[in-house]
Design a protein around this motif. Structure first.
Motif, PDB file in Angstrom:
ATOM      1  N   THR A 298      -2.238  65.847  13.459  1.00 53.21           N
ATOM      2  CA  THR A 298      -3.134  66.019  14.614  1.00 53.21           C
ATOM      3  C   THR A 298      -3.822  67.371  14.560  1.00 53.21           C
ATOM      4  O   THR A 298      -5.048  67.483  14.738  1.00 53.21           O
ATOM      5  CB  THR A 298      -2.330  65.890  15.919  1.00 53.21           C
ATOM      6  N   ARG A 299      -3.045  68.407  14.293  1.00 52.41           N
ATOM      7  CA  ARG A 299      -3.591  69.762  14.215  1.00 52.41           C
ATOM      8  C   ARG A 299      -4.668  69.864  13.136  1.00 52.41           C
ATOM      9  O   ARG A 299      -5.773  70.370  13.369  1.00 52.41           O
ATOM     10  CB  ARG A 299      -2.464  70.750  13.928  1.00 52.41           C
ATOM     11  N   ASN A 300      -4.343  69.364  11.942  1.00 52.91           N
ATOM     12  CA  ASN A 300      -5.268  69.525  10.816  1.00 52.91           C
ATOM     13  C   ASN A 300      -6.485  68.613  10.917  1.00 52.91           C
ATOM     14  O   ASN A 300      -7.585  68.991  10.477  1.00 52.91           O
ATOM     15  CB  ASN A 300      -4.527  69.281   9.504  1.00 52.91           C
ATOM     16  N   ILE A 301      -6.324  67.439  11.490  1.00 59.43           N
ATOM     17  CA  ILE A 301      -7.482  66.566  11.697  1.00 59.43           C
ATOM     18  C   ILE A 301      -8.479  67.237  12.626  1.00 59.43           C
ATOM     19  O   ILE A 301      -9.692  67.242  12.383  1.00 59.43           O
ATOM     20  CB  ILE A 301      -7.021  65.202  12.269  1.00 59.43           C
ATOM     21  N   LEU A 302      -7.979  67.834  13.711  1.00 60.97           N
ATOM     22  CA  LEU A 302      -8.858  68.521  14.660  1.00 60.97           C
ATOM     23  C   LEU A 302      -9.519  69.746  14.046  1.00 60.97           C
ATOM     24  O   LEU A 302     -10.631  70.128  14.431  1.00 60.97           O
ATOM     25  CB  LEU A 302      -8.063  68.919  15.909  1.00 60.97           C
ATOM     26  N   LYS A 303      -8.837  70.377  13.090  1.00 59.15           N
ATOM     27  CA  LYS A 303      -9.404  71.558  12.420  1.00 59.15           C
ATOM     28  C   LYS A 303     -10.330  71.186  11.268  1.00 59.15           C
ATOM     29  O   LYS A 303     -10.945  72.062  10.666  1.00 59.15           O
ATOM     30  CB  LYS A 303      -8.274  72.438  11.877  1.00 59.15           C
ATOM     31  N   GLY A 304     -10.405  69.903  10.949  1.00 57.74           N
ATOM     32  CA  GLY A 304     -11.212  69.483   9.822  1.00 57.74           C
ATOM     33  C   GLY A 304     -10.578  69.749   8.481  1.00 57.74           C
ATOM     34  O   GLY A 304     -11.253  69.756   7.448  1.00 57.74           O
ATOM     35  N   LYS A 305      -9.283  69.975   8.490  1.00 60.12           N
ATOM     36  CA  LYS A 305      -8.565  70.247   7.249  1.00 60.12           C
ATOM     37  C   LYS A 305      -8.007  68.945   6.652  1.00 60.12           C
ATOM     38  O   LYS A 305      -7.690  68.018   7.387  1.00 60.12           O
ATOM     39  CB  LYS A 305      -7.418  71.226   7.501  1.00 60.12           C
ATOM     40  N   ASN A 417       5.732  51.222  21.676  1.00 59.67           N
ATOM     41  CA  ASN A 417       5.274  51.087  20.285  1.00 59.67           C
ATOM     42  C   ASN A 417       4.524  52.340  19.866  1.00 59.67           C
ATOM     43  O   ASN A 417       4.197  53.203  20.692  1.00 59.67           O
ATOM     44  CB  ASN A 417       4.433  49.825  20.098  1.00 59.67           C
ATOM     45  N   LEU A 418       4.227  52.449  18.577  1.00 59.42           N
ATOM     46  CA  LEU A 418       3.648  53.684  18.044  1.00 59.42           C
ATOM     47  C   LEU A 418       2.272  53.970  18.631  1.00 59.42           C
ATOM     48  O   LEU A 418       1.952  55.118  18.942  1.00 59.42           O
ATOM     49  CB  LEU A 418       3.568  53.609  16.515  1.00 59.42           C
ATOM     50  N   GLU A 419       1.469  52.946  18.818  1.00 57.37           N
ATOM     51  CA  GLU A 419       0.123  53.173  19.340  1.00 57.37           C
ATOM     52  C   GLU A 419       0.187  53.750  20.759  1.00 57.37           C
ATOM     53  O   GLU A 419      -0.518  54.713  21.085  1.00 57.37           O
ATOM     54  CB  GLU A 419      -0.686  51.867  19.328  1.00 57.37           C
ATOM     55  N   THR A 420       1.027  53.184  21.596  1.00 56.94           N
ATOM     56  CA  THR A 420       1.165  53.682  22.970  1.00 56.94           C
ATOM     57  C   THR A 420       1.725  55.107  22.981  1.00 56.94           C
ATOM     58  O   THR A 420       1.254  55.971  23.719  1.00 56.94           O
ATOM     59  CB  THR A 420       2.086  52.764  23.783  1.00 56.94           C
ATOM     60  N   GLY A 421       2.731  55.330  22.150  1.00 58.91           N
ATOM     61  CA  GLY A 421       3.358  56.641  22.103  1.00 58.91           C
ATOM     62  C   GLY A 421       2.426  57.730  21.603  1.00 58.91           C
ATOM     63  O   GLY A 421       2.393  58.840  22.145  1.00 58.91           O
ATOM     64  N   LEU A 422       1.655  57.423  20.555  1.00 60.46           N
ATOM     65  CA  LEU A 422       0.722  58.419  20.014  1.00 60.46           C
ATOM     66  C   LEU A 422      -0.419  58.702  20.992  1.00 60.46           C
ATOM     67  O   LEU A 422      -0.917  59.830  21.066  1.00 60.46           O
ATOM     68  CB  LEU A 422       0.167  57.956  18.669  1.00 60.46           C
ATOM     69  N   LYS A 423      -0.821  57.707  21.755  1.00 64.20           N
ATOM     70  CA  LYS A 423      -1.849  57.927  22.770  1.00 64.20           C
ATOM     71  C   LYS A 423      -1.369  58.954  23.793  1.00 64.20           C
ATOM     72  O   LYS A 423      -2.100  59.867  24.181  1.00 64.20           O
ATOM     73  CB  LYS A 423      -2.191  56.605  23.461  1.00 64.20           C
ATOM     74  N   LYS A 424      -0.105  58.827  24.208  1.00 62.20           N
ATOM     75  CA  LYS A 424       0.472  59.780  25.163  1.00 62.20           C
ATOM     76  C   LYS A 424       0.619  61.160  24.530  1.00 62.20           C
ATOM     77  O   LYS A 424       0.388  62.175  25.185  1.00 62.20           O
ATOM     78  CB  LYS A 424       1.833  59.271  25.641  1.00 62.20           C
ATOM     79  N   PHE A 425       1.000  61.187  23.245  1.00 63.78           N
ATOM     80  CA  PHE A 425       1.142  62.476  22.565  1.00 63.78           C
ATOM     81  C   PHE A 425      -0.197  63.198  22.463  1.00 63.78           C
ATOM     82  O   PHE A 425      -0.296  64.395  22.754  1.00 63.78           O
ATOM     83  CB  PHE A 425       1.736  62.297  21.167  1.00 63.78           C
ATOM     84  N   VAL A 426      -1.245  62.475  22.045  1.00 62.34           N
ATOM     85  CA  VAL A 426      -2.568  63.096  21.886  1.00 62.34           C
ATOM     86  C   VAL A 426      -3.061  63.636  23.223  1.00 62.34           C
ATOM     87  O   VAL A 426      -3.634  64.735  23.291  1.00 62.34           O
ATOM     88  CB  VAL A 426      -3.564  62.080  21.290  1.00 62.34           C
ATOM     89  N   LYS A 427      -2.843  62.900  24.284  1.00 58.85           N
ATOM     90  CA  LYS A 427      -3.247  63.367  25.612  1.00 58.85           C
ATOM     91  C   LYS A 427      -2.544  64.681  25.957  1.00 58.85           C
ATOM     92  O   LYS A 427      -3.165  65.627  26.454  1.00 58.85           O
ATOM     93  CB  LYS A 427      -2.917  62.299  26.654  1.00 58.85           C
ATOM     94  N   TRP A 428      -1.234  64.741  25.683  1.00 67.40           N
ATOM     95  CA  TRP A 428      -0.498  65.989  25.941  1.00 67.40           C
ATOM     96  C   TRP A 428      -1.002  67.106  25.041  1.00 67.40           C
ATOM     97  O   TRP A 428      -1.220  68.233  25.498  1.00 67.40           O
ATOM     98  CB  TRP A 428       0.999  65.789  25.698  1.00 67.40           C
TER      99      TRP A 428
END
Length: 445
Positions: A298-305, A417-428
């Motif tokens: 998540t960190r590196n995707i947002l940084k373009g790395k 499930n992973l999709e629901t969980g990752l959605k909550k993680f990204v929001k946080w």
């Protein structure tokens, strides 16, 4: 987590060396009364000895490196409880519910799982006090933020080391701890190649110290502790069952967790401690660990790395049984609720005690490329993927939990499930960091 204290003025050494030191100081003392110059010499010798002790303690502690056991505050030369400190411990441990309340010591309370478990217990009215060493394996600021979150909910987190026996004894003397949720550990598979000593110090020595404190308590608390799915190591039978062999660890981290399971058996057998071990499968979610792959991606995707996506033998994608934090908390709390009382008294066993081990997973493995697909969707950013052969660093190609035992005995039922969980993680994540993503760190699964 704090430093390990040495109660003698010198590190422990065989008898002859100690006798020589004693004779030396005796000779200095005898000359002390003879002349002024001799007294000055004696003072100098004592000052030198004290300086050597200080240097020894500092150097031996600093050898632990970033995974070592200094807190984020000053070094605890000698812990002395104050009235304010004692009041905080008692208030934090005060239950609010009348129906069989627990008083739980949570180790690693400022960690990822520890924070969520502590909040869940406090929310339902249990007494909770935490302990954490705030080491710098990953950014301390996140741990402090978790500590502040817990404080807002009336949970006091002691800044100390689980190897500090005196401090732990003081806590047990202040309040009657009914349960211990032992989550403190040096985590991460790959970091063990850089700092192996930190794993032995925390995952083995720290665990033994917790057991020692608990065995001596009267009444003894029931213990639930975090093992790991890593103990399955090179096992190729899937899904992983608690009955499968676990004698082929692929990493030092896994080996220390396996050792912990054997140590738990010993303390249960000899001292009657009620002990439940939990093998976590790739826990993720809000307030998670920055060294984990989903967090780092998540960190590196947002940084373009670019992000490294490892492949196993025959170009096979790695897969993990990703388990959302709320489901893990459910399993932890259920383990505490169903834990039977320990059967020891004054360090002596009076009868057989409960000993259990459970897998806590989602039982739905997902490949790493699929994980990245989901992150791209919720970050609305395309990842720069680099496919890399999996290095020989202790990682395993896949994990998959058989959770039938936990379902039957704990009524454990993962629902995210992973999709629901990752959605909550990204929001946080976006709420917590915004555009100010943290520094580079190790990546673990």
């Amino acid at each position: 987590m704090g430093q390990v204290r040495h109660h003698d003025n010198f590190p422990s050494t065989p008898g002859k060396v100690k006798m020589d030191r004693s004779n030396y100081f005796g000779r200095v003392t005898s000359r002390w009364h003879s002349t002024a110059s001799a007294r000055l010499l004696g003072c100098s010798a004592l000052l030198l000895a004290f300086a050597l002790v200080v240097l020894f303690r500092v150097s031996s502690s600093s050898d632990l490196g970033d995974g070592g056991y200094f807190s984020h505050s000053d070094v605890h030369w000698a812990f002395k409880p104050t009235r304010v400190w004692e009041k905080k411990v008692r208030q934090s441990c005060l239950p609010r519910r009348e129906d069989n309340p627990m008083v739980v010591l949570v180790t690693g309370a400022a960690g990822f799982v520890g924070t969520h478990v502590s909040l869940a217990l406090k929310k339902r009215g249990d007494g909770v006090v935490g302990i954490d060493n705030f080491n710098s394996y990953y950014e301390v600021s996140l741990k402090i933020a978790r500590q502040e979150l817990l404080a807002k909910h009336g949970i006091f987190v002691i800044d100390a080391d689980i190897n500090d026996a005196f401090l732990l004894k003081t806590v047990f003397e202040l309040v009657q701890i009914t349960h211990v949720m032992h989550l403190a550990a040096q985590a991460g598979v790959r970091y063990a190649m850089e700092n192996p000593g930190s794993y032995v110090q925390s995952n083995i020595a720290g665990l033994v110290n917790i057991f020692e404190i608990c065995k001596a308590a009267n009444p003894q608390p029931a213990i639930v502790w975090a093992s790991s799915s890593s103990v399955y190591g090179l096992n190729t039978k899937v899904p992983f069952s608690e009955l499968d062999r676990t004698d082929q660890p692929a990493s030092l981290y896994a080996a220390t967790k396996k050792a912990g399971e054997e140590i738990a058996h010993t303390y249960n057998h000899i001292y009657g401690l009620s002990i439940t071990g939990l093998r976590f499968f790739t826990v993720y979610g809000p307030w998670g660990r920055p060294d984990m792959a989903y967090f780092s991606f998540t960190r590196n995707i947002l940084k373009g790395k670019p992000i490294n996506i490892y492949q196993g033998p025959n170009n096979k994608d790695l897969a993990r049984d990703f388990t959302y934090i709320d489901d893990i908390v459910e399993g932890c709390v259920a383990s505490l609720d169903t834990a039977e009382k320990s059967t020891g008294s004054g360090g002596k066993k009076t009868g057989p005690a409960q000993l259990r081990i459970f897998n806590l997973g989602n039982t739905s493995p997902v490949t790493v490329p699929t994980l990245v697909d989901i992150l791209e969707k919720y970050l609305n950013v395309k990842a720069k993927r680099e496919i890399v052969k999996m290095p020989r660093n202790g990682d395993v190609p896949f994990t998959h939990a058989n959770i039938s035992a936990a379902q039957t005995q704990l009524q454990y039922k993962p629902e995210t499930n992973l999709e629901t969980g990752l959605k909550k993680f990204v929001k946080w994540y976006l709420s917590y960091y915004g555009d100010n993503t943290p520094h580079e760190s190790l990546v673990a699964w």
